[in-house]
Design a protein around this motif. Structure first.
Motif, mmCIF file in Angstrom:
data_model
loop_
_atom_site.group_PDB
_atom_site.id
_atom_site.type_symbol
_atom_site.label_atom_id
_atom_site.label_comp_id
_atom_site.label_asym_id
_atom_site.label_seq_id
_atom_site.Cartn_x
_atom_site.Cartn_y
_atom_site.Cartn_z
ATOM 1 N N VAL A 251 -13.381 -3.122 -9.736
ATOM 2 C CA VAL A 251 -13.252 -1.825 -9.187
ATOM 3 C C VAL A 251 -13.015 -2.024 -7.543
ATOM 4 N N SER A 252 -13.590 -3.028 -6.992
ATOM 5 C CA SER A 252 -13.310 -2.921 -5.488
ATOM 6 C C SER A 252 -12.007 -3.558 -5.210
ATOM 7 N N THR A 253 -11.518 -4.418 -6.191
ATOM 8 C CA THR A 253 -10.183 -4.811 -6.104
ATOM 9 C C THR A 253 -9.245 -3.662 -6.081
ATOM 10 N N HIS A 254 -9.535 -2.989 -7.109
ATOM 11 C CA HIS A 254 -8.513 -1.589 -7.419
ATOM 12 C C HIS A 254 -8.726 -0.801 -6.064
ATOM 13 N N ILE A 255 -9.815 -0.514 -5.525
ATOM 14 C CA ILE A 255 -9.970 0.305 -4.354
ATOM 15 C C ILE A 255 -9.323 -0.116 -3.120
ATOM 16 N N ALA A 256 -9.413 -1.423 -3.050
ATOM 17 C CA ALA A 256 -8.753 -2.335 -1.824
ATOM 18 C C ALA A 256 -7.250 -2.182 -2.058
ATOM 19 N N PHE A 257 -6.578 -2.098 -3.193
ATOM 20 C CA PHE A 257 -5.155 -1.888 -3.395
ATOM 21 C C PHE A 257 -4.845 -0.576 -2.804
ATOM 22 N N HIS A 258 -5.569 0.522 -3.220
ATOM 23 C CA HIS A 258 -5.296 1.839 -3.010
ATOM 24 C C HIS A 258 -5.550 2.026 -1.526
ATOM 25 N N ILE A 259 -6.344 1.244 -0.901
ATOM 26 C CA ILE A 259 -6.667 1.441 0.642
ATOM 27 C C ILE A 259 -5.252 1.085 1.285
ATOM 28 N N ARG A 260 -4.707 -0.089 1.043
ATOM 29 C CA ARG A 260 -3.330 -0.816 1.474
ATOM 30 C C ARG A 260 -2.178 0.473 1.204
ATOM 31 N N MET A 261 -2.323 0.829 -0.020
ATOM 32 C CA MET A 261 -1.190 1.868 -0.249
ATOM 33 C C MET A 261 -1.367 3.140 0.879
ATOM 34 N N LEU A 262 -2.505 3.490 1.181
ATOM 35 C CA LEU A 262 -2.965 4.629 1.943
ATOM 36 C C LEU A 262 -2.477 4.272 3.445
ATOM 37 N N ARG A 263 -2.674 3.041 3.727
ATOM 38 C CA ARG A 263 -2.471 2.599 5.060
ATOM 39 C C ARG A 263 -0.756 2.483 5.077
ATOM 40 N N ASN A 264 -0.110 2.130 4.037
ATOM 41 C CA ASN A 264 1.455 2.391 4.248
ATOM 42 C C ASN A 264 1.868 3.601 4.295
ATOM 43 N N LEU A 265 1.286 4.634 3.727
ATOM 44 C CA LEU A 265 1.684 5.678 3.633
ATOM 45 C C LEU A 265 1.441 6.389 5.212
ATOM 46 N N LEU A 266 0.113 6.015 5.897
ATOM 47 C CA LEU A 266 -0.094 6.285 7.200
ATOM 48 C C LEU A 266 0.923 5.799 7.928
ATOM 49 N N LEU A 267 1.312 4.656 7.797
ATOM 50 C CA LEU A 267 2.452 4.129 8.877
ATOM 51 C C LEU A 267 3.722 4.789 8.612
ATOM 52 N N ARG A 268 4.110 5.397 7.351
ATOM 53 C CA ARG A 268 5.468 6.220 7.236
ATOM 54 C C ARG A 268 4.900 7.626 7.750
ATOM 55 N N SER A 269 3.964 8.210 7.731
ATOM 56 C CA SER A 269 3.526 9.280 8.449
ATOM 57 C C SER A 269 3.537 9.363 10.091
ATOM 58 N N GLN A 270 2.925 8.400 10.530
ATOM 59 C CA GLN A 270 2.999 8.143 11.844
ATOM 60 C C GLN A 270 4.463 8.070 12.200
ATOM 61 N N SER A 271 5.567 7.371 11.390
ATOM 62 C CA SER A 271 6.890 7.146 11.811
ATOM 63 C C SER A 271 7.602 8.346 11.743
ATOM 64 N N ASN A 272 7.354 9.409 10.717
ATOM 65 C CA ASN A 272 7.678 10.804 10.642
ATOM 66 C C ASN A 272 7.439 11.515 11.862
ATOM 67 N N LYS A 273 6.124 11.344 12.297
ATOM 68 C CA LYS A 273 5.804 12.160 13.712
ATOM 69 C C LYS A 273 6.557 11.589 14.980
ATOM 70 N N GLU A 274 6.562 10.262 14.777
ATOM 71 C CA GLU A 274 7.307 9.928 16.080
ATOM 72 C C GLU A 274 8.998 10.092 16.128
ATOM 73 N N ARG A 275 9.430 10.060 14.774
ATOM 74 C CA ARG A 275 10.813 10.458 14.732
ATOM 75 C C ARG A 275 11.150 11.729 15.006
ATOM 76 N N LEU A 276 10.469 12.943 14.803
ATOM 77 C CA LEU A 276 10.321 14.223 15.108
ATOM 78 C C LEU A 276 10.217 14.333 16.519
ATOM 79 N N GLN A 277 9.239 13.881 17.176
ATOM 80 C CA GLN A 277 9.036 13.784 18.449
ATOM 81 C C GLN A 277 10.394 13.273 19.527
#
Length: 378
Positions: A251-277
């Motif tokens: 279960v911890s391995t699954h959650i760790a994988f999901h955290i990595r996916m969320l971090r990837n999305l976070l980087l894209r979200s940050q990129s969206n914000k910076e591109r708009l600025q």
């Protein structure tokens, strides 16, 4: 009697049924595994879940205060252990926010404010899902279909994995909706001019990007807190049994994988914000450059007008002496008709009257002009 939508396993599939609150919390009638789906967001509103659900899921009173109702995310849990150190019960509460923006960068958007309360014991597990939209329900059902059957259904955080997958899918849709806004702005950057509506669209998109980045950042921290609690339970189980708890580690391995996916999305979200600025800064620079070109053309036109005025002033100065002389000789002080017996032309003896009036008036005019110039400079 109010009915709640319950998602629970039946045979080899997960089905939806409408049940009363007594059927959800009663040990004899409640399914062994169940998600209680509440569409109304009673947590964010100034209301409370029914007392039976508050008691069944042991929802702390401080989570029902305005501080936590207005929060953009949190995670908390309480566990009880037996004398042998084994886990007997586990309660957890966490909150997630997702903002869905319209892909056309309009001001329309939807907030998904979701709160989850779980109760686990050795023989059953239930999760109360508050503020569940039809989108989350569909994503949750899809995630349950993909749930590995090899994992034991008695693990305290097993049913959290499909929920986290559904939340990730919602954040993915949110981030990509902002990305579509950014892409549309970038495609229109070649337009020669931008109207006020274009700037409103960019700033609306930037607002959505900021909210998306904020909620996604909090979700990452929330799931990380959940992972730390799973690791803590794994350590406690290892100390109690003396063996490695493989199921909790899975279960911890699954959650760790999901955290990595969320971090990837976070980087894209940050990129969206910076591109708009970046696009907003480019648009302002283009407007400033356009205004500078306009001012340059206005300066060139003023220079041409100044040259024309100089020409007019030169012509005026050329004709001023003859005009002055013609004005002087047209006065009655001069006579160009000689009297009988005299030759030439005559000048009146009262010619001094002209000078005594003209000179002071000219001096007065120059003095007034000089006084006004000094007053304007001061």
């Amino acid at each position: 009697m109010q009915l709640y939508t319950v998602l629970h396993p039946a045979s080899a599939d997960w089905v939806l049924e409408n049940k009363s609150v007594d059927e959800c919390v009663d040990d004899a009638t409640a399914p062994q595994l169940q998600y209680i789906l509440v569409e109304e967001d009673c947590f964010s509103a100034d209301t409370k879940p029914v007392p039976e659900l508050v008691q069944f899921f042991q929802i702390p009173s401080h989570l029902l205060t305005n501080v936590y109702r207005r929060s953009n995310g949190f995670f908390s849990s309480v566990e009880t252990f037996g004398q042998d150190g084994r886990l007997q019960s586990c309660y957890s509460w966490f909150r997630v926010l997702v903002k869905m923006a319209a892909r056309d960068a309009s001001s329309s958007y939807t907030w998904h404010e979701m709160t989850f309360c779980s109760r686990w014991s050795s023989d059953r597990c239930a999760i109360l899902c508050i503020g569940v939209s039809s989108l989350l329900r569909e994503l949750l059902q899809d995630a349950l279909v993909r749930l590995e059957t090899t994992l034991p259904l008695t693990e305290p955080y097993l049913l959290h994995i499909p929920l986290v997958e559904a939340v990730i899918a919602m954040h993915d849709a949110s981030v990509w909706s902002v990305r579509e806004i950014v892409r549309s702005v970038e495609k229109d950057r070649s337009l020669p001019t931008r109207g006020s509506q274009d700037f409103v669209m960019m700033h609306e998109g930037a607002r959505h990007a900021i909210h998306s980045f904020e909620t996604l950042s909090v979700t990452v921290e929330t799931v990380k807190a959940m992972q730390r609690q799973i690791v803590y339970l794994a350590d406690k189980s290892r100390q109690a049994s003396g063996s490695e708890p493989e199921t909790l580690l899975q279960v911890s391995t699954h959650i760790a994988f999901h955290i990595r996916m969320l971090r990837n999305l976070l980087l894209r979200s940050q990129s969206n914000k910076e591109r708009l600025q970046n696009e907003i800064a480019l648009a302002h620079n283009m407007v400033a450059q356009r205004d500078s070109q306009v001012m340059t053309r206005l300066g060139e036109a003023a220079r041409l007008d100044s040259g024309a005025m100089k020409t007019i002033a030169l012509v005026t100065m050329a004709f001023l002496p003859p005009t002055f002389l013609s004005a002087i000789f047209s006065m009655s002080f001069f006579s160009f008709t000689p009297e009988q017996g005299r030759t030439g032309w005559s000048v009146s003896s009262q010619f001094w009257v002209y000078w005594i009036c003209a000179v002071p008036l000219t001096c007065l005019t120059l003095a007034i002009w000089y006084w006004r110039q000094r007053r304007m400079r001061s």
